[in-house]
Design an enzyme around this catalytic site. Structure first.
Site, short mmCIF file in Angstrom:
data_model
loop_
_atom_site.label_atom_id
_atom_site.label_comp_id
_atom_site.label_asym_id
_atom_site.label_seq_id
_atom_site.Cartn_x
_atom_site.Cartn_y
_atom_site.Cartn_z
N ARG A 75 0.87 -1.18 0.00
CA ARG A 75 0.00 0.00 0.00
C ARG A 75 0.91 1.23 0.00
O ARG A 75 1.55 1.53 1.01
CB ARG A 75 -0.85 -0.06 1.28
CG ARG A 75 -2.03 0.87 1.32
CD ARG A 75 -2.56 0.98 2.74
NE ARG A 75 -1.70 1.81 3.55
CZ ARG A 75 -1.49 1.66 4.86
NH1 ARG A 75 -2.08 0.70 5.53
NH2 ARG A 75 -0.67 2.46 5.51
N HIS B 133 -3.30 4.39 5.06
CA HIS B 133 -4.48 3.52 5.08
C HIS B 133 -5.68 4.21 4.43
O HIS B 133 -6.38 3.64 3.59
CB HIS B 133 -4.80 3.13 6.52
CG HIS B 133 -6.04 2.34 6.69
ND1 HIS B 133 -6.17 1.04 6.25
CD2 HIS B 133 -7.26 2.67 7.24
CE1 HIS B 133 -7.39 0.60 6.52
NE2 HIS B 133 -8.06 1.57 7.11
N TYR C 264 4.33 5.08 11.51
CA TYR C 264 4.62 3.65 11.75
C TYR C 264 5.44 2.98 10.64
O TYR C 264 5.69 1.78 10.71
CB TYR C 264 3.32 2.87 11.99
CG TYR C 264 2.27 3.02 10.90
CD1 TYR C 264 2.33 2.24 9.73
CD2 TYR C 264 1.24 3.93 11.03
CE1 TYR C 264 1.37 2.36 8.75
CE2 TYR C 264 0.27 4.08 10.03
CZ TYR C 264 0.34 3.29 8.91
OH TYR C 264 -0.59 3.42 7.92
C1 LIG Z 1 -14.53 -6.39 12.16
C2 LIG Z 1 -13.70 -5.16 12.05
N1 LIG Z 1 -12.71 -4.93 12.92
C3 LIG Z 1 -11.94 -3.82 12.83
C4 LIG Z 1 -12.18 -2.90 11.83
C5 LIG Z 1 -11.29 -1.63 11.73
N2 LIG Z 1 -10.42 -1.74 10.55
C6 LIG Z 1 -10.75 -1.14 9.39
S1 LIG Z 1 -9.62 -1.41 8.20
C7 LIG Z 1 -8.64 -2.30 9.24
C8 LIG Z 1 -7.35 -2.90 8.74
C9 LIG Z 1 -7.54 -4.00 7.75
O1 LIG Z 1 -6.32 -4.34 7.16
P1 LIG Z 1 -6.20 -5.34 5.95
O2 LIG Z 1 -7.17 -6.47 6.13
O3 LIG Z 1 -4.78 -5.68 5.80
O4 LIG Z 1 -6.74 -4.51 4.70
P2 LIG Z 1 -6.14 -3.16 4.05
O5 LIG Z 1 -6.84 -2.02 4.75
O6 LIG Z 1 -4.68 -3.15 4.26
O7 LIG Z 1 -6.52 -3.22 2.63
C10 LIG Z 1 -9.21 -2.38 10.51
C11 LIG Z 1 -8.60 -3.07 11.65
C12 LIG Z 1 -13.23 -3.17 10.93
N3 LIG Z 1 -13.50 -2.35 9.91
N4 LIG Z 1 -13.97 -4.31 11.05
#
Ligand SMILES: Cc1ncc(C[n+]2csc(CCOP(=O)(O)OP(=O)(O)O)c2C)c(N)n1
Ligand SMILES: [Mg+2]
Length: 390
Positions: free
Chosen positions: A282, A286, A295
């Site tokens: 990425r 985020h 980080y």
């Molecule tokens: C069930 C749940 N827990 C926590 C969150 C908060 N959250 C949103 S995005 C994220 C990170 C997800 O990372 P990843 O699966 O690696 O996907 P990326 O954003 O890197 O594409 C988190 C913890 C959420 N949306 N849903």
């Protein structure tokens, strides 16, 4: 005559009991290869072709390049719209263009896509109007497009829930005799969620035609992969459920399309689900609301710039003689026009009524929702009054 142990040993080639045939390896065909599949070097030069992963037709690769360029321009424009207050939030997929576009090109139009919030580029690449794609991200209660018509589920924010939706839909389709495939996008962090495991397990047991496509972009917001899993690779998570899995260099567009095409064919042929882990990165924070410098080091981001998927495919197609300056310029122009049209239409869009959020939660709203709605209405009215006084 007594037989000494030595005599037995000497005579063993003839007297030994026939060897028990080795038990078949139950993981055969399930484990990913140790190294991610790669067909292009990071500089865009070609690697030797591979019988296990035939290169996609050159026309498909040219189309992939076009969609990746337009997709990247869309992504830049969407980020700009957050700064202009036209979008509440935008999760960029810059750097992940090969994954976003490759997944769509590997599917038929009547296959189903189960996206997360990160997949706006995949959906625009599928031909869905970008204004519709951005509807949720500007705070509306609906996803903008008709999921049934576009065979595209709403972008999921609750992590991994799309994995069970995809399994259910794909099982239903095959139960009704159709050969539809469902592709569920998922991030590296979300593979730690229960719904990922439940979805993959269900799909495996019921041979649901799903491709689980993990974009391992190395971070779950600020949590790096090393704090997320001790698995040798996320693709190894498939083997425990009996799902064949593969790793691919997610910044190598040729390999991504080749591996996903193979995965989709596996699912369509009735062999059940397939898991692909794409190693990518990425490039942006985020979302626009995140500060990634807190980080991760700039050096790490820089190192991934050298593996840019768009430049990599462009170099390859130019060397093959199927892309020239004129074609590159025409595609860049198309991308500019696409962004200009999006900008203009997003500026003209009416603002969202916050109260509409409560309208479709239940047919009969609960007392709590009625109370919350009234609270929001009163706060909005007070804010309007104080603006009027100013
Ligand atoms: C069930 C749940 N827990 C926590 C969150 C908060 N959250 C949103 S995005 C994220 C990170 C997800 O990372 P990843 O699966 O690696 O996907 P990326 O954003 O890197 O594409 C988190 C913890 C959420 N949306 N849903
Ligand atoms: Mg991630």
């Amino acid at each position: 005559m007594t037989t000494t142990p030595q005599a037995v040993r000497r005579a063993s080639p003839r007297t030994r009991r026939p060897a028990t045939p080795a038990a078949p390896d139950p993981s055969a065909g399930l484990l990913p290869q140790a190294e991610p599949v790669r067909l292009l070097n990071p500089d865009g030069t070609a690697l030797p072709s591979r019988a296990d992963c035939p290169e996609p037709p050159v026309e498909a690769l040219r189309e992939m390049y076009r969609r990746m360029v337009v997709g990247r321009r869309f992504d830049v424009q969407a980020t700009a719209l957050t700064k202009q207050g036209r979008l509440a939030v935008y999760p960029s997929s810059r750097g992940q263009e090969a994954c976003q576009v490759g997944a769509i090109l590997a599917l038929r139009d009547d296959d189903w896509v189960f996206p997360t919030y990160r997949e706006s580029m995949a959906l625009t690449s599928r031909g869905i109007d970008p204004v519709e794609v951005l509807t949720l991200l500007r705070g509306d209660w609906h996803c903008g497009y008709d999921p049934a018509q576009r065979h595209t589920a709403p972008q999921c924010t609750p992590l991994a829930t799309q994995c069970v939706h995809a399994a259910g839909l794909a099982y239903g389709e095959s139960y009704q005799g159709r050969d539809t495939v469902a592709l569920a996008f998922i991030g590296d962090g979300a593979t730690s969620e229960g719904d990922f495991h439940e979805g993959v397990n269900f799909a495996a047991v019921f041979k649901a035609p799903v491709v689980y496509f993990v974009q391992n972009n190395k971070y779950a917001i600020s949590v790096p992969l090393s704090r997320q899993t001790a698995a040798p690779s996320l693709a190894y998570k498939g083997v425990g459920y009996g799902v064949p899995s593969e790793q691919v260099d997610g910044n190598d567009p040729v390999a991504v399309l080749a591996v996903l095409t193979r995965a989709v064919a596996h699912a369509r042929a009735g062999h059940g689900p397939y898991l692909v882990e794409a190693h990518t990165y990425r490039m942006e924070p985020h979302t626009n609301a995140d500060d990634a410098t807190r980080y991760r080091d700039a050096d790490e981001v820089e190192a991934w710039r050298d593996r840019d998927p768009v430049a990599r495919l462009e170099t390859y197609l130019r060397a093959k003689g199927v892309l020239d300056d004129a074609a590159v310029a025409a595609i860049a122009e198309e991308a500019e026009a696409y962004a200009a049209d999006l900008r203009e239409r997003m500026n003209a869009q009416p603002t969202v009524d916050p109260l509409s959020l409560f309208d479709h939660v239940y047919a009969e709203p609960t007392p709590q929702l009625v109370e919350q709605r009234e609270q929001v209405r009163a706060e909005l009215a007070a804010a309007r009054d104080s603006e009027g006084d100013a």
